[in-house]
Write an enzyme that holds these catalytic residues in place. Structure first.
Site, PDB file in Angstrom:
ATOM      1  N   HIS A 199     -35.728  39.038  24.428  1.00 44.09           N
ATOM      2  CA  HIS A 199     -36.696  40.133  24.247  1.00 44.09           C
ATOM      3  C   HIS A 199     -36.534  41.226  25.300  1.00 44.09           C
ATOM      4  O   HIS A 199     -36.158  40.962  26.447  1.00 44.09           O
ATOM      5  CB  HIS A 199     -38.100  39.533  24.347  1.00 44.09           C
ATOM      6  CG  HIS A 199     -39.194  40.458  23.935  1.00 44.09           C
ATOM      7  ND1 HIS A 199     -39.980  41.120  24.836  1.00 44.09           N
ATOM      8  CD2 HIS A 199     -39.614  40.837  22.704  1.00 44.09           C
ATOM      9  CE1 HIS A 199     -40.864  41.858  24.189  1.00 44.09           C
ATOM     10  NE2 HIS A 199     -40.661  41.701  22.898  1.00 44.09           N
ATOM     11  N   HIS A 206     -43.286  32.756  21.023  1.00 45.83           N
ATOM     12  CA  HIS A 206     -43.477  32.498  19.592  1.00 45.83           C
ATOM     13  C   HIS A 206     -43.501  31.008  19.234  1.00 45.83           C
ATOM     14  O   HIS A 206     -43.615  30.672  18.064  1.00 45.83           O
ATOM     15  CB  HIS A 206     -42.409  33.235  18.782  1.00 45.83           C
ATOM     16  CG  HIS A 206     -42.509  34.723  18.946  1.00 45.83           C
ATOM     17  ND1 HIS A 206     -43.385  35.494  18.215  1.00 45.83           N
ATOM     18  CD2 HIS A 206     -41.885  35.566  19.811  1.00 45.83           C
ATOM     19  CE1 HIS A 206     -43.280  36.764  18.594  1.00 45.83           C
ATOM     20  NE2 HIS A 206     -42.374  36.834  19.570  1.00 45.83           N
ATOM     21  N   SER A 265     -37.863  36.132  18.610  1.00 46.26           N
ATOM     22  CA  SER A 265     -38.929  36.943  18.024  1.00 46.26           C
ATOM     23  C   SER A 265     -38.524  37.694  16.767  1.00 46.26           C
ATOM     24  O   SER A 265     -39.359  37.950  15.907  1.00 46.26           O
ATOM     25  CB  SER A 265     -39.453  37.935  19.059  1.00 46.26           C
ATOM     26  OG  SER A 265     -38.429  38.828  19.460  1.00 46.26           O
ATOM     27  N   ASP A 279     -38.754  31.658  27.387  1.00 44.71           N
ATOM     28  CA  ASP A 279     -39.869  32.443  26.858  1.00 44.71           C
ATOM     29  C   ASP A 279     -40.378  31.748  25.592  1.00 44.71           C
ATOM     30  O   ASP A 279     -39.673  31.667  24.582  1.00 44.71           O
ATOM     31  CB  ASP A 279     -39.345  33.864  26.553  1.00 44.71           C
ATOM     32  CG  ASP A 279     -40.415  34.807  26.031  1.00 44.71           C
ATOM     33  OD1 ASP A 279     -41.344  34.328  25.355  1.00 44.71           O
ATOM     34  OD2 ASP A 279     -40.289  36.020  26.271  1.00 44.71           O
ATOM     35  N   ASN A 318     -48.958  38.633  14.420  1.00 45.12           N
ATOM     36  CA  ASN A 318     -48.497  37.466  15.182  1.00 45.12           C
ATOM     37  C   ASN A 318     -49.625  36.461  15.435  1.00 45.12           C
ATOM     38  O   ASN A 318     -49.457  35.542  16.243  1.00 45.12           O
ATOM     39  CB  ASN A 318     -47.915  37.913  16.530  1.00 45.12           C
ATOM     40  CG  ASN A 318     -46.654  38.732  16.351  1.00 45.12           C
ATOM     41  OD1 ASN A 318     -45.807  38.401  15.522  1.00 45.12           O
ATOM     42  ND2 ASN A 318     -46.522  39.805  17.117  1.00 45.12           N
TER      43      ASN A 318
HETATM   44  C1  LIG Z   1     -40.271  36.929  23.031  1.00 42.63           C
HETATM   45  C2  LIG Z   1     -41.339  37.803  23.581  1.00 42.63           C
HETATM   46  N1  LIG Z   1     -41.559  37.815  24.902  1.00 42.63           N
HETATM   47  C3  LIG Z   1     -42.501  38.598  25.443  1.00 42.63           C
HETATM   48  C4  LIG Z   1     -43.280  39.413  24.671  1.00 42.63           C
HETATM   49  C5  LIG Z   1     -44.298  40.280  25.318  1.00 42.63           C
HETATM   50  O1  LIG Z   1     -45.560  39.711  25.173  1.00 42.63           O
HETATM   51  P1  LIG Z   1     -46.875  40.617  25.175  1.00 42.63           P
HETATM   52  O2  LIG Z   1     -47.004  41.208  23.835  1.00 42.63           O
HETATM   53  O3  LIG Z   1     -47.955  39.632  25.493  1.00 42.63           O
HETATM   54  O4  LIG Z   1     -46.702  41.630  26.249  1.00 42.63           O
HETATM   55  C6  LIG Z   1     -43.091  39.412  23.280  1.00 42.63           C
HETATM   56  C7  LIG Z   1     -43.878  40.229  22.336  1.00 42.63           C
HETATM   57  O5  LIG Z   1     -44.402  41.230  22.448  1.00 42.63           O
HETATM   58  C8  LIG Z   1     -42.091  38.607  22.733  1.00 42.63           C
HETATM   59  O6  LIG Z   1     -41.855  38.617  21.409  1.00 42.63           O
END
Ligand SMILES: Cc1ncc(COP(=O)(O)O)c(C=O)c1O
Length: 395
Positions: free
Chosen positions: A140, A216, A188, A213, A54
């Site tokens: 997510h 991405h 995601s 959120d 990523n």
């Molecule tokens: C859409 C989305 N929100 C939140 C997260 C969580 O982020 P982090 O990996 O920084 O905990 C992710 C990925 O892991 C994600 O794809």
């Protein structure tokens, strides 16, 4: 009195049973170690194209980002040594929050230990036991877990379907409770983009809060990589813009941008903010370095999207289905878990990492290869990969 170790062994056959069930369904997972991180890596001396990273802008080893992380490490040491409300807040935490707020177009921002924690720490403050949360069907897992933590009633609406959302809002909208709509800007696992303007308009019409959120889309879209809320100019209709430092910022950590009052409330009541140690100096320094790069090279996101468009066009020419991808995340629809795993393995043998994404990460029957295009991938990499993927899927 029984001493530790002398009691009858616990019956743990259920562990074996659960593991064998997962295996039988092609759902067993393992965290395998890779010798390097990034979009192009070396394994046993051979170059491998990693389409599962990523690190979209290839900043993981960017000299300036690493220098900033190193400087913070040298200045403050390895840890922040306490939680934010005790003595863990350092000047660089405040500097990063001010920077995120400015770039995202909000009054304030608050940094969390991870993106998962930013969601887990914010949603339960916005909505409680008597309230309503309207969540896109594909948000997510960290958002869903946060909804469960909140105790609010969770209402799901069909993915990216504004009419379905409005129906839900009408159905529940008259009750005199707080309402929160949650979605992602770039999804995601699907790489498609939410109709954010329409969703923001509905939030205003139905007097609902809106949290988006941008995990991405940050770095990949918007002015200076500020994401889609900023690009569309809908900040005033979006209560919380959430993001992570773990994708295009190439490091670790999460944040929310919001009003000063909401930040104050989060500082006072967000459990994932209060009851944990402040993020370590080096990751905060690295995040500041990544934001410097966003600002000094504002075209990186559009180059990334142009490369993703090119790759999609190659896959389409080869007859592959990339679902509704409109971003650097390009799923290739496969369907069955075992088939997705076999194709992923075949590509792995040809020097390409294309993770097979299976349930429960995606709905049953929709296993897919998830391709992340990053700026580490050059045009010849994309040509080579498209050819190999088309042949592996069609063959
Ligand atoms: C859409 C989305 N929100 C939140 C997260 C969580 O982020 P982090 O990996 O920084 O905990 C992710 C990925 O892991 C994600 O794809």
């Amino acid at each position: 009195m029984k001493l530790f170790g002398q009691s009858a062994p616990m019956n743990d056959s259920w562990i074996q049973q659960q593991l064998s069930e997962a295996k039988a369904q092609g759902l067993e997972r393992a965290a395998r170690a890779y010798p390097e991180a990034g979009g192009v890596i070396k394994i046993d001396g051979k170059e491998v194209l990693n389409f599962s990273s990523n690190d979209y802008l290839d900043l993981g080893r960017h000299r300036h980002v690493m220098d900033c992380a190193r400087e913070a490490l040298d200045q403050y040491g390895i840890g922040s040594t306490a939680s934010r409300l005790v003595t863990g807040t350092l000047p660089i935490h405040e500097e990063l929050e001010a920077r995120i707020a400015k770039e995202k177009g909000y009054e304030a921002a608050l940094v969390f230990g991870s993106g998962y924690m930013a969601n887990a720490g914010t949603i339960p403050v916005l909505a409680g036991r008597d309230d309503l949360i309207f969540a896109d069907k594909l948000v997510h897992a960290s958002m869903i877990d946060a909804c469960k933590l909140s105790g609010a009633k969770l209402v799901r609406w069909a993915h990216n379907d504004v009419q379905a959302l409005e129906k839900r809002l009408m159905q529940y909208g008259t009750s005199n409770v707080r309402k929160l709509i949650i979605t992602e800007s770039v999804f995601s696992m699907d790489g498609d983009i939410a109709p954010l303007k329409e969703i923001a308009a509905l939030a205003e019409t139905y007097d609902a809060m809106l949290m988006i959120d941008e995990a991405h889309s940050t770095g990949a879209f918007g002015p200076n990589g500020a994401g889609l809320i900023r690009e569309l100019g809908i900040e005033s209709a979006v209560t919380v813009s959430m993001g992570t430092m773990s994708k295009a910022m190439a490091g670790y950590g999460g944040y929310v941008a919001c009003s000063s009052d909401l930040r104050k409330l989060l500082v006072n009541s967000s459990r994932a903010f209060i009851y944990t140690t402040a993020p370590p100096p080096a990751v905060i320094g690295g995040a500041l370095g990544a934001m410097d790069v966003f600002e000094s090279s504002p075209r990186l996101g559009s180059i990334l999207q142009a490369n993703a468009d090119y790759f999609r066009s190659l896959l389409h020419a080869g007859g592959l289905d990339t679902m509704n991808s409109q971003s650097q995340i390009i799923p290739i629809a496969i369907g069955e878990n075992e088939k997705a795993l076999a194709i992923s393995q075949k590509l792995r043998e040809q020097g390409m990492i294309c993770a097979a994404i299976r349930p429960p990460t995606v709905p049953p029957g929709t296993a897919r290869l998830r391709i992340s295009i990053t700026l580490a991938h050059h045009v010849d990499h994309l040509d080579l990969a498209a050819k190999a993927i088309i042949s592996a899927v069609k063959g």
